[in-house]
Motif scaffolding. Structure first.
Motif, PDB file in Angstrom:
ATOM      1  N   ALA A 138       0.690  -1.257   0.059  1.00 13.04           N
ATOM      2  CA  ALA A 138      -0.198  -0.014   0.026  1.00 13.04           C
ATOM      3  C   ALA A 138       0.701   1.170   0.020  1.00 13.04           C
ATOM      4  O   ALA A 138       0.342   2.436  -0.384  1.00 13.04           O
ATOM      5  CB  ALA A 138      -0.907   0.169   1.212  1.00 13.04           C
ATOM      6  N   LEU A 270      -9.324  -3.765  -4.682  1.00 16.87           N
ATOM      7  CA  LEU A 270      -8.069  -3.578  -3.700  1.00 16.87           C
ATOM      8  C   LEU A 270      -6.792  -3.322  -4.299  1.00 16.87           C
ATOM      9  O   LEU A 270      -5.892  -2.522  -4.189  1.00 16.87           O
ATOM     10  CB  LEU A 270      -8.021  -4.538  -2.483  1.00 16.87           C
ATOM     11  CG  LEU A 270      -6.829  -4.374  -1.539  1.00 16.87           C
ATOM     12  CD1 LEU A 270      -7.312  -2.972  -0.709  1.00 16.87           C
ATOM     13  CD2 LEU A 270      -6.653  -5.627  -0.696  1.00 16.87           C
ATOM     14  N   ALA A 273      -6.646  -0.591  -7.202  1.00 21.01           N
ATOM     15  CA  ALA A 273      -7.023   0.835  -6.763  1.00 21.01           C
ATOM     16  C   ALA A 273      -5.974   1.343  -5.363  1.00 21.01           C
ATOM     17  O   ALA A 273      -5.855   2.359  -5.408  1.00 21.01           O
ATOM     18  CB  ALA A 273      -8.513   1.111  -6.430  1.00 21.01           C
ATOM     19  N   LYS A 274      -5.589   0.280  -4.903  1.00 22.36           N
ATOM     20  CA  LYS A 274      -5.074   0.677  -3.324  1.00 22.36           C
ATOM     21  C   LYS A 274      -3.633   0.155  -3.175  1.00 22.36           C
ATOM     22  O   LYS A 274      -3.292   0.120  -1.899  1.00 22.36           O
ATOM     23  CB  LYS A 274      -5.893   0.412  -2.277  1.00 22.36           C
ATOM     24  CG  LYS A 274      -7.298   1.392  -2.402  1.00 22.36           C
ATOM     25  CD  LYS A 274      -8.186   0.825  -1.262  1.00 22.36           C
ATOM     26  CE  LYS A 274      -9.654   1.651  -1.295  1.00 22.36           C
ATOM     27  NZ  LYS A 274     -10.294   1.342  -0.045  1.00 22.36           N
ATOM     28  N   ARG A 275      -2.999  -0.502  -4.075  1.00 19.25           N
ATOM     29  CA  ARG A 275      -1.803  -1.043  -4.065  1.00 19.25           C
ATOM     30  C   ARG A 275      -0.721  -0.705  -5.175  1.00 19.25           C
ATOM     31  O   ARG A 275      -1.369  -0.392  -6.042  1.00 19.25           O
ATOM     32  CB  ARG A 275      -1.797  -2.488  -4.054  1.00 19.25           C
ATOM     33  CG  ARG A 275      -2.789  -3.252  -3.021  1.00 19.25           C
ATOM     34  CD  ARG A 275      -2.262  -2.817  -1.487  1.00 19.25           C
ATOM     35  NE  ARG A 275      -2.966  -3.357  -0.363  1.00 19.25           N
ATOM     36  CZ  ARG A 275      -3.699  -2.596   0.452  1.00 19.25           C
ATOM     37  NH1 ARG A 275      -4.013  -1.351   0.282  1.00 19.25           N
ATOM     38  NH2 ARG A 275      -4.480  -3.216   1.484  1.00 19.25           N
ATOM     39  N   MET A 327       0.723   8.443   1.436  1.00 19.22           N
ATOM     40  CA  MET A 327       0.046   7.962   2.273  1.00 19.22           C
ATOM     41  C   MET A 327       0.118   8.438   3.676  1.00 19.22           C
ATOM     42  O   MET A 327      -0.818   8.415   4.657  1.00 19.22           O
ATOM     43  CB  MET A 327       0.011   6.244   2.227  1.00 19.22           C
ATOM     44  CG  MET A 327      -0.180   5.685   1.279  1.00 19.22           C
ATOM     45  SD  MET A 327      -2.036   6.030   0.626  1.00 19.22           S
ATOM     46  CE  MET A 327      -2.109   5.178  -1.063  1.00 19.22           C
ATOM     47  N   HIS A 333      -3.343  10.627  -0.503  1.00 22.86           N
ATOM     48  CA  HIS A 333      -3.775   9.332  -1.092  1.00 22.86           C
ATOM     49  C   HIS A 333      -3.813   9.230  -2.511  1.00 22.86           C
ATOM     50  O   HIS A 333      -4.766   8.467  -3.058  1.00 22.86           O
ATOM     51  CB  HIS A 333      -5.219   9.063  -0.288  1.00 22.86           C
ATOM     52  CG  HIS A 333      -5.147   8.990   1.156  1.00 22.86           C
ATOM     53  ND1 HIS A 333      -4.643   7.780   1.972  1.00 22.86           N
ATOM     54  CD2 HIS A 333      -5.215   9.875   2.210  1.00 22.86           C
ATOM     55  CE1 HIS A 333      -4.766   7.964   3.169  1.00 22.86           C
ATOM     56  NE2 HIS A 333      -5.084   9.293   3.404  1.00 22.86           N
ATOM     57  N   SER A 334      -3.014   9.877  -3.066  1.00 22.62           N
ATOM     58  CA  SER A 334      -3.074   9.918  -4.610  1.00 22.62           C
ATOM     59  C   SER A 334      -1.633   9.482  -5.215  1.00 22.62           C
ATOM     60  O   SER A 334      -0.950  10.581  -5.577  1.00 22.62           O
ATOM     61  CB  SER A 334      -3.646  11.185  -5.154  1.00 22.62           C
ATOM     62  OG  SER A 334      -4.858  11.275  -4.847  1.00 22.62           O
TER      63      SER A 334
END
Length: 370
Positions: A138, A270, A273-275, A327, A333-334
């Motif tokens: 992440a 997941l 989009a988030k890793r 993060m 968060h981008s």
């Protein structure tokens, strides 16, 4: 050596307590060196029969390494950050091969570096509050601190799943899959420590046996969440046993069984989009390679990988710095990952993380375990 580690001998037990609760006991370099110094001093001390690791505060044992330090050091152009990983990985190996029982109280948040100082323990105790994970993808990193080995040693393809997704799981799952040994109510941990400290044990084996017996005789914790991984084992193995990440994503997208469809869709989303796409692919390769490596070799390889992830070899791009920035530091968060999708990651992108010489003269862990 540091305000954030307390080391003491009580009775015939050496206690290591992490005392940085406001930062979830995140490991600084000084904390790592303090732990290593205590273990070195107690190794040949006949008055110390065993070691207990614990964390101060309600939130948990240890949330990982001090990633803000990583960002600050690399952003400032300092290369001494690799000294941190040299000492951390040497500590992980010391714990895994320690000649006396090392008992880890894995209460609360136990992630990343917290797993590294726990998984080599002779006895790994979890509680109803335990929240465990290797969440590095992440933030543009990979599961280090020996993570390649302890994930690779899990049954089936759980290692690939937990390493690439970084999902969080609790005490029941940890015990069922082999990342913990037994559950004790967190309220009983002080009593366990006091009991171990206040008895004149005849030898190290008696301490370990007594700790296990105490744990077995404890009442089941109230509020213990049921495991979630066992019902997913068939689906995890079917998907995460495939050849590469694009194949895994395509398989998740078309999960045929309705009871797994929701989980498969969430897992695909997941990962997409988030890793970090690059580090998800690198982690898949890492876990699979680790099945053929000793812990010492895996730690040597992780040292080379970490140098690449921060672009200290000048070849790979600083994926980790961007992830930590997005993060943890700026919190937008981008992250601007090097590759915008998993499908865009090439075999050459991944191979660069594994083409170093583990026994080369520039690897300070080359003699680890010899």
């Amino acid at each position: 050596m540091t305000d954030f580690v307390r080391t003491e001998i009580r009775g015939r037990i050496g206690f290591i307590t992490l005392t940085r609760p406001k930062a979830l006991n995140a490991l600084s370099h000084d904390m790592i060196r303090a732990m290593a110094s205590a273990l070195d001093a107690w190794r040949d001390d006949r008055d110390v029969l065993a070691v207990v690791l614990q964390g101060e505060g309600e939130k948990g044992l240890c949330a990982g390494g001090d990633i803000r330090y990583f960002h600050e050091a690399v952003s400032a152009g300092r290369t001494d950050i690799m000294d941190f990983f040299t000492d951390e990985y040497a500590l992980n190996y010391t714990i895994a091969t320690y000649p006396k029982p090392y008992i880890a109280l894995m209460d609360g948040v136990v992630m990343g570096g917290g797993m590294g100082i726990s998984q080599g323990a002779a006895l790994r105790i979890v509680t109803e509050a335990t929240r465990m994970a290797m969440p590095e993808t992440a933030i543009g990193l990979f599961p280090d601190v020996g993570g390649g080995c302890f994930l690779a040693n899990l049954a089936g393809h759980l290692g690939e799943y937990l390493g690439t997704t970084g999902v969080v799981f609790g005490a029941v799952d940890a015990c069922e899959i082999g990342l913990a040994d037994i559950v004790v109510p967190r309220a009983e941990l002080p009593a366990l420590c006091a009991w171990l400290a206040n008895r004149d044990w005849p030898d190290s084996g008696a301490v370990l046996d007594a700790a296990r017996a105490f744990a077995r005789q404890s009442s089941p914790p109230a509020g213990l969440a049921p495991g979630k991984l066992a019902p997913l084992r068939d689906a995890i193995d079917r998907h995460f046993g495939l050849a590469d990440m694009p194949a895994i994503l395509a398989s998740l997208k078309h999960e045929p069984r309705c009871e797994f469809a929701g989980w498969a869709q969430e897992t695909e989303a997941l990962l997409r989009a988030k890793r970090s796409p690059l580090m998800v692919c690198v982690t898949l390769e890492q876990v699979r390679r680790a099945r053929k490596l000793s812990l010492a070799d895996e730690l040597r390889e992780e040292w080379l990988m970490m140098r690449s992830v921060f672009n200290l070899d000048g070849r790979t791009g600083a994926e980790g710095i961007e992830g930590i920035r997005a993060m943890v530091v700026d919190k937008d968060h981008s992250p601007r990952w090097q590759r915008d999708s998993i499908e865009a990651v090439t075999p050459a992108d991944v191979a660069r993380f594994f083409d170093g010489d583990r026994s080369g003269a520039d690897n300070p862990l080359r003699e680890l375990g010899q």
